[in-house]
Scaffold this active site. Structure first.
Site, short mmCIF file in Angstrom:
data_model
loop_
_atom_site.label_atom_id
_atom_site.label_comp_id
_atom_site.label_asym_id
_atom_site.label_seq_id
_atom_site.Cartn_x
_atom_site.Cartn_y
_atom_site.Cartn_z
N GLY A 132 0.64 -1.67 -0.22
CA GLY A 132 0.52 -0.37 0.51
C GLY A 132 0.84 1.29 -0.15
N ARG A 182 -2.40 13.93 -5.54
CA ARG A 182 -2.88 13.72 -6.48
C ARG A 182 -3.92 14.63 -6.78
NH1 ARG A 182 -1.74 8.77 -10.58
NH2 ARG A 182 -3.39 7.56 -9.79
N ASP A 258 -5.51 0.09 -17.56
CA ASP A 258 -5.91 0.75 -15.91
C ASP A 258 -4.78 2.24 -15.93
OD1 ASP A 258 -3.30 -0.70 -15.83
OD2 ASP A 258 -3.00 -0.57 -13.50
P1 AMP Z 1 0.43 0.20 -11.02
O1 AMP Z 1 1.99 -0.46 -11.94
O2 AMP Z 1 1.06 1.07 -10.13
O3 AMP Z 1 -0.33 1.35 -12.34
O4 AMP Z 1 0.01 -0.71 -10.38
C1 AMP Z 1 -1.33 -1.35 -10.81
C2 AMP Z 1 -1.91 -2.14 -9.91
O5 AMP Z 1 -1.22 -1.95 -8.56
C3 AMP Z 1 -2.95 -0.96 -8.92
O6 AMP Z 1 -4.11 -2.08 -8.89
C4 AMP Z 1 -2.50 -0.22 -8.08
O7 AMP Z 1 -3.21 -0.20 -7.23
C5 AMP Z 1 -1.53 -2.43 -7.97
N1 AMP Z 1 0.26 -1.77 -6.43
C6 AMP Z 1 1.13 -0.89 -7.33
N2 AMP Z 1 1.76 -0.60 -5.99
C7 AMP Z 1 1.22 -1.85 -5.49
C8 AMP Z 1 1.60 -1.10 -3.31
N3 AMP Z 1 2.61 -0.66 -2.79
N4 AMP Z 1 0.44 -1.97 -2.70
C9 AMP Z 1 -0.57 -2.16 -3.03
N5 AMP Z 1 -0.77 -2.40 -4.28
C10 AMP Z 1 0.03 -1.89 -5.21
MG MG Z 2 -1.32 2.58 -12.79
#
Ligand code: AMP
Ligand code: MG
Length: 492
Positions: A132, A182, A258
């Site tokens: 998180g 953000r 996403d």
């Molecule tokens: P991102 O690569 O940041 O676009 O994230 C892709 C997915 O992974 C999204 O659903 C994010 O909310 C989740 N996510 C990325 N990093 C974390 C993290 N450190 N803890 C929990 N969820 C994460």
């Molecule tokens: Mg993302």
């Protein structure tokens, strides 16, 4: 008559949380989990103005206290959004705000509605195995990118503030965590639509489309099929967005559905890169082995993402109409790209040969590893060829560049604008500074040592990249040798 700007304190921001009034299955209410040893690393007074927040009325302690979740911000209703999406070509039903929280929507004196979103505020129902959190390195990169994009006039999310901490987590070794606030009108991703489509909640899909139209594209209501009109609007904005990325040698790095905003903003910054030299095959994200998101593939990938979005709209729009709409994408992309490239070249008239001129410039730039950012900046001055070559760090003359310049100068003769006017117009779209990876790296290194001054010093330069900044003018020159060794990954 325009209403005068109201100046508000953090406690009196005007929240009106339309998303929180939507059905329960769209999100999970979640309180932020405070970071240990939180302290303010950056505050963006320009973004504060967007939400009517009086920058003089806030203290660092207050910003930390409310955004780090130590106290509830009056009017905020934090929630984690559910969405899904295609990652590297594969559908993932388990996505959602895993480390983000929508605090709510602030309505300013103009009636504009701005989402406030915490990135890195702790675990949510959608965190899966994640912690998180977001690390300082990646939040700094997102903060800088928002200002750099805004400075170039490229649609983007921005950040109100950055909070550093003494909380550590495992990424590239143990790294300090941080939190970004953000700010953007829109946190609805293509993946929001995919969620309701693939989970067969088609009544909710319609509600989402209606919500999106009412909030972002009210003009679509008048159309014969408002949902097709919505698709066309999103496609048009997205075509323009990717055209701007291609025009400024920007590689997003992780173009999963996403990470695509329905408002056509650059969204969710990860291992993005403004290239130091023109390299069509450049892959910004070292985890992207296949080069799915390489620079040259961005337009086709964005079209692929739009097809995924269109697929999700099938319950609302006849499939043939969506397919027909998608055939227009490449034309719209090329239109926007040529428009910006003409502007960068100082061409106001339209000539048949202009597209070929751009193609040839890119070809020779790739063959000779030319830095197009500095190329365009110096081209604005209409310099002699030798001068241009030396500004670009070319040791020997490049015959194909000489040829290109000859064609270009012949082409300029067709223009009616006088040279000083052309120069001013070119200056407006050919900045002196661009956010290069090494600049972000320097800022991150200092921030890791507890010094946030370089971060804050860089922001004015990014916001006004055409204005000479004598203190930071080294950034107008060639990147240092070590810049080539910077390695970016998805880890953030
Ligand atoms: P991102 O690569 O940041 O676009 O994230 C892709 C997915 O992974 C999204 O659903 C994010 O909310 C989740 N996510 C990325 N990093 C974390 C993290 N450190 N803890 C929990 N969820 C994460
Ligand atoms: Mg993302």
């Amino acid at each position: 008559m325009a209403k005068e700007q109201t100046r508000r304190t953090l406690e009196s921001l005007q929240f009106d949380n339309s998303y929180a009034r939507l059905p329960q299955q769209w999100y999970q209410r979640t309180e932020p989990a405070p970071l240990k040893g939180a302290r303010l690393a950056g505050f963006n007074a320009e973004v504060a103005q967007l939400i009517d927040l009086d920058p003089c009325s806030v203290t660092p302690e207050q910003l930390v206290c409310y955004f780090n979740g130590e106290k509830s911000l009056p009017g905020a209703e934090p929630l984690a959004m559910k969405y899904t999406g295609h990652q590297f070509g594969f559908y993932n039903p388990d996505l959602g705000d895993g480390r983000g929280l929508l605090l709510g929507e602030v309505v300013n004196h103009k009636g504009e509605r701005w989402d406030l979103h915490l990135k890195g505020a702790g675990r949510t129902a959608f965190s899966r195995f994640g912690d998180g959190r977001a690390v300082l390195r990646s939040t700094i990169r997102e903060y800088l990118a928002g200002e750099a994009m805004a400075g170039l006039g490229i649609p983007t999310t921005r950040a109100l503030c950055l909070i550093a901490s003494e909380h550590y987590t495992q990424r590239n070794g143990m790294e300090p965590c941080a939190l970004l606030v953000r700010v953007t009108p829109c946190h609805i991703r293509f993946g929001h639509f995919e969620y309701f489509y693939y989970s067969r909640q088609h009544d909710q899909l319609k509600l989402l489309a209606d919500y999106s139209i009412d909030r972002y594209y009210p003009q679509c209501r008048e159309a014969d099929n408002p949902y097709l009109a919505l698709f066309l609007e999103v496609q048009e904005r997205t075509a323009e967005l990717v055209a701007l990325w291609q025009s400024y040698d920007f590689v997003h790095g992780v173009l999963n559905t996403d990470n695509m905003s329905i408002l056509g903003e650059t969204f969710d910054y990860g291992p993005y890169t403004f290239m130091d030299w023109h390299e069509p095959d450049h892959i910004a994200n070292k985890n992207d082995d296949q080069g799915r998101y390489a620079f040259k593939r961005q337009p086709e990938i964005v079209l692929w993402n739009l097809s995924a979005f269109a697929q999700a709209l099938v319950p609302l729009v006849p499939q043939e109409a969506l397919e027909q709409a998608l055939t227009r994408f490449m034309g719209r992309f090329r239109y926007h790209e040529l428009k910006r490239m003409r502007a960068r070249l100082g061409l106001q008239q339209e000539d048949e040969g202009d597209a070929a001129l751009v193609v040839e410039l890119r070809r020779l730039a790739a063959a000779n590893r030319l830095d197009l950012a500095r190329f365009f900046y110096h081209l604005s001055e209409q310099p002699a060829e030798e001068l241009l070559a030396s500004e670009l760090g070319l040791c020997e003359s490049v015959p194909e560049l000489s040829e290109w310049l000859k064609t270009y100068w012949r082409r300029l003769a067709l223009e009616v604008a006088s040279p000083p006017i052309r120069e001013a117009q070119m200056r407006a779209v050919n900045p002196r500074y661009i956010l290069r990876n090494y600049m972000a790296e320097e800022v991150i290194r200092e921030a890791h040592a507890g010094n946030y001054a370089p971060l804050n010093d860089l922001l004015p330069l990014l916001r006004e990249p055409a204005k000479v900044d004598p203190k930071l003018d080294r950034y107008a020159g060639m990147p240092p040798d070590w810049a080539g060794a910077i390695c970016l990954t998805c880890s953030s």
